[in-house]
Design a protein around this motif. Structure first.
Motif, short mmCIF file in Angstrom:
data_model
loop_
_atom_site.label_atom_id
_atom_site.label_comp_id
_atom_site.label_asym_id
_atom_site.label_seq_id
_atom_site.Cartn_x
_atom_site.Cartn_y
_atom_site.Cartn_z
N SER A 98 -16.84 8.93 -32.68
CA SER A 98 -16.97 9.69 -31.43
C SER A 98 -15.62 9.99 -30.80
CB SER A 98 -17.85 8.96 -30.44
OG SER A 98 -17.27 7.72 -30.13
N GLU A 99 -14.62 9.12 -31.04
CA GLU A 99 -13.29 9.41 -30.48
C GLU A 99 -12.68 10.62 -31.15
OE1 GLU A 99 -11.79 5.44 -30.97
OE2 GLU A 99 -13.15 4.76 -29.40
N ARG A 100 -12.96 10.82 -32.41
CA ARG A 100 -12.48 12.02 -33.10
C ARG A 100 -13.28 13.25 -32.66
NH1 ARG A 100 -8.35 11.32 -35.99
NH2 ARG A 100 -8.52 13.53 -36.43
N ARG A 101 -14.56 13.04 -32.45
CA ARG A 101 -15.37 14.19 -32.00
C ARG A 101 -14.96 14.59 -30.58
NH1 ARG A 101 -20.76 14.65 -34.74
NH2 ARG A 101 -21.14 12.86 -36.06
N GLU A 102 -14.87 13.59 -29.70
CA GLU A 102 -14.70 13.89 -28.26
C GLU A 102 -13.25 14.13 -27.87
OE1 GLU A 102 -17.26 14.31 -26.10
OE2 GLU A 102 -18.46 14.13 -27.93
N ILE A 103 -12.34 13.28 -28.36
CA ILE A 103 -10.94 13.38 -27.90
C ILE A 103 -10.17 14.37 -28.77
CG2 ILE A 103 -8.81 12.08 -27.41
CD1 ILE A 103 -10.61 9.53 -27.26
N LEU A 104 -10.45 14.35 -30.07
CA LEU A 104 -9.66 15.17 -30.99
C LEU A 104 -10.39 16.44 -31.42
CD1 LEU A 104 -8.33 11.98 -32.62
CD2 LEU A 104 -6.86 13.67 -31.54
N GLU A 106 -13.15 17.23 -33.10
CA GLU A 106 -13.76 17.50 -34.41
C GLU A 106 -15.15 18.11 -34.24
OE1 GLU A 106 -13.89 14.35 -37.34
OE2 GLU A 106 -11.70 14.29 -37.35
N SER A 107 -15.38 19.17 -34.99
CA SER A 107 -16.67 19.87 -34.86
C SER A 107 -17.68 19.30 -35.86
CB SER A 107 -16.47 21.34 -35.14
OG SER A 107 -16.11 21.52 -36.50
N ASP A 108 -18.94 19.63 -35.60
CA ASP A 108 -19.99 19.24 -36.54
C ASP A 108 -19.72 19.81 -37.93
OD1 ASP A 108 -21.42 17.79 -34.69
OD2 ASP A 108 -22.80 19.42 -34.18
N ALA A 109 -19.20 21.05 -37.97
CA ALA A 109 -18.94 21.69 -39.27
C ALA A 109 -17.86 20.92 -40.03
CB ALA A 109 -18.52 23.13 -39.05
N GLN A 110 -16.83 20.48 -39.31
CA GLN A 110 -15.75 19.71 -39.95
C GLN A 110 -16.28 18.37 -40.47
OE1 GLN A 110 -12.79 19.74 -36.83
NE2 GLN A 110 -11.19 19.40 -38.36
N VAL A 129 -22.67 8.48 -35.56
CA VAL A 129 -23.46 9.34 -34.66
C VAL A 129 -23.69 8.55 -33.37
CG1 VAL A 129 -24.62 10.61 -36.53
CG2 VAL A 129 -25.68 8.52 -35.63
N GLY A 130 -24.01 9.26 -32.31
CA GLY A 130 -24.29 8.55 -31.06
C GLY A 130 -24.17 9.48 -29.88
N GLU A 131 -24.99 9.19 -28.87
CA GLU A 131 -25.10 10.10 -27.73
C GLU A 131 -24.21 9.70 -26.56
OE1 GLU A 131 -27.18 7.69 -28.40
OE2 GLU A 131 -27.61 6.66 -26.53
N ILE A 171 -21.97 6.50 -27.26
CA ILE A 171 -20.62 6.65 -26.70
C ILE A 171 -20.43 5.80 -25.45
CG2 ILE A 171 -19.01 8.33 -25.69
CD1 ILE A 171 -20.11 10.39 -27.65
N TRP A 172 -21.50 5.68 -24.68
CA TRP A 172 -21.42 4.93 -23.43
C TRP A 172 -21.21 3.43 -23.68
CZ3 TRP A 172 -25.68 1.65 -23.43
CH2 TRP A 172 -26.76 2.06 -24.22
N ALA A 173 -21.33 3.00 -24.91
CA ALA A 173 -21.16 1.57 -25.20
C ALA A 173 -19.88 1.27 -25.95
CB ALA A 173 -22.36 1.06 -26.01
N ILE A 174 -19.11 2.32 -26.29
CA ILE A 174 -17.90 2.07 -27.10
C ILE A 174 -16.73 1.73 -26.21
CG2 ILE A 174 -16.24 3.08 -28.71
CD1 ILE A 174 -18.41 4.71 -29.89
N GLY A 175 -16.21 0.53 -26.40
CA GLY A 175 -15.03 0.08 -25.67
C GLY A 175 -15.27 -0.09 -24.18
N THR A 176 -16.51 -0.06 -23.76
CA THR A 176 -16.81 -0.13 -22.33
C THR A 176 -17.25 -1.51 -21.90
OG1 THR A 176 -19.11 0.46 -22.77
CG2 THR A 176 -17.62 2.27 -22.24
#
Ligand code: PEP
Length: 257
Positions: A98-104, A106-110, A129-131, A171-176
């Protein structure tokens, strides 16, 4: 039966020395206490992959990359290819964290293209995966995760996916410090398995490992790993210290079946 896995994702943390100590300690533990139920995976930053492979010479600790580029080679400054990872003995790769999807960005296609490249390069993929919190709050979390799975897995045959590991990481549970409850984890893992069964077969759904990730630590791992559809964990913070990572391996070995 699905592989049971305890995987540590160091993200952009740990010096060479700290990384060396952590791999050596994990390796010494699994050499002295051969594991019957769980596989141990460590995902250091790119620059530490080679030494991590060197310090786990029997392969009892498998080494994963945290990312890779989807192209074979070429003008992709700063990127690393699947063949480069294979060449130095890396066995797995995390895809779509998710850090690559959200911060960097990355698209679903990639992510789909990376998954294809990993599978065709014989690198075991750990597909994340994760919401987000808003999807969870609005009750859209199943639909969201289903969409991520559909886009990542589009066009693959069941045979191609036999080495796939999925990590459900809200995502709400990662590193939180906030963890999904064991019931929330179980519910989503069962949903993921059911979805795989509906597109492919029940056999494949049983064989695919579904790991939980999001603030797993020795204090909460037992209850999460005890859930029937949880096949282990992808662990960030608590995997960066030898004591807590080894404790998580011990918990995994005693609870995961
Ligand atoms: C992760 O890095 O995938 C992760 C789940 O991190 P943490 O365990 O720190 O929440």
């Amino acid at each position: 039966m699905a592989r049971k896995v305890i995987a540590g994702n160091w993200k952009m943390n740990l010096s060479q020395k700290e990384g060396e100590e952590l791999v050596k300690a994990s390796n010494a533990f699994v050499e002295a206490n051969p594991l019957v139920h769980v596989e141990v995976v460590i995902a250091p930053p790119y620059l530490q992959l080679q030494q991590a492979v060197k310090y786990s010479p029997t392969g009892r600790v498998s080494i994963a990359a945290q990312n890779m580029n989807e192209n074979d080679n070429g003008a992709f400054t700063g990127e690393i290819s699947a063949s480069m990872l294979k060449e130095i003995g890396v066995e797995l790769v995390i895809i779509g964290h998710s850090e690559r999807r959200e911060i960097l960005g990355e698209s679903d296609a990639q992510i789909h293209a990376k998954l294809k490249k990993a599978l065709r390069s014989n690198l075991y993929p750990i597909l994340c995966v994760g919401e987000k919190l808003e999807d969870r709050k609005s009750g859209n979390h199943f639909k969201f995760v289903q969409g991520q799975l559909e886009s990542a897995l589009e066009g693959f045959s069941g045979d191609e996916l036999s080495s796939l590991v999925i990590a459900y990481e809200p995502i709400w549970a990662i590193g939180t410090g906030e963890t999904a409850s064991p019931a929330q984890a179980q519910e989503m893992h069962a949903f993921i398995r059911k979805h795989i069964a509906s597109i492919y077969t029940a056999t494949l759904a049983d064989e695919i490992s579904v790991l939980y990730g999001g603030s797993v630590k020795p204090e909460n791992a037992k209850e999460i790993f005890a859930q029937p559809d949880v096949d282990g964990g992808l662990i960030g913070g608590a995997a960066t210290k030898p004591e807590s990572f080894i404790e998580l391996i011990k918990i995994g070995e005693s609870v995961l079946r």
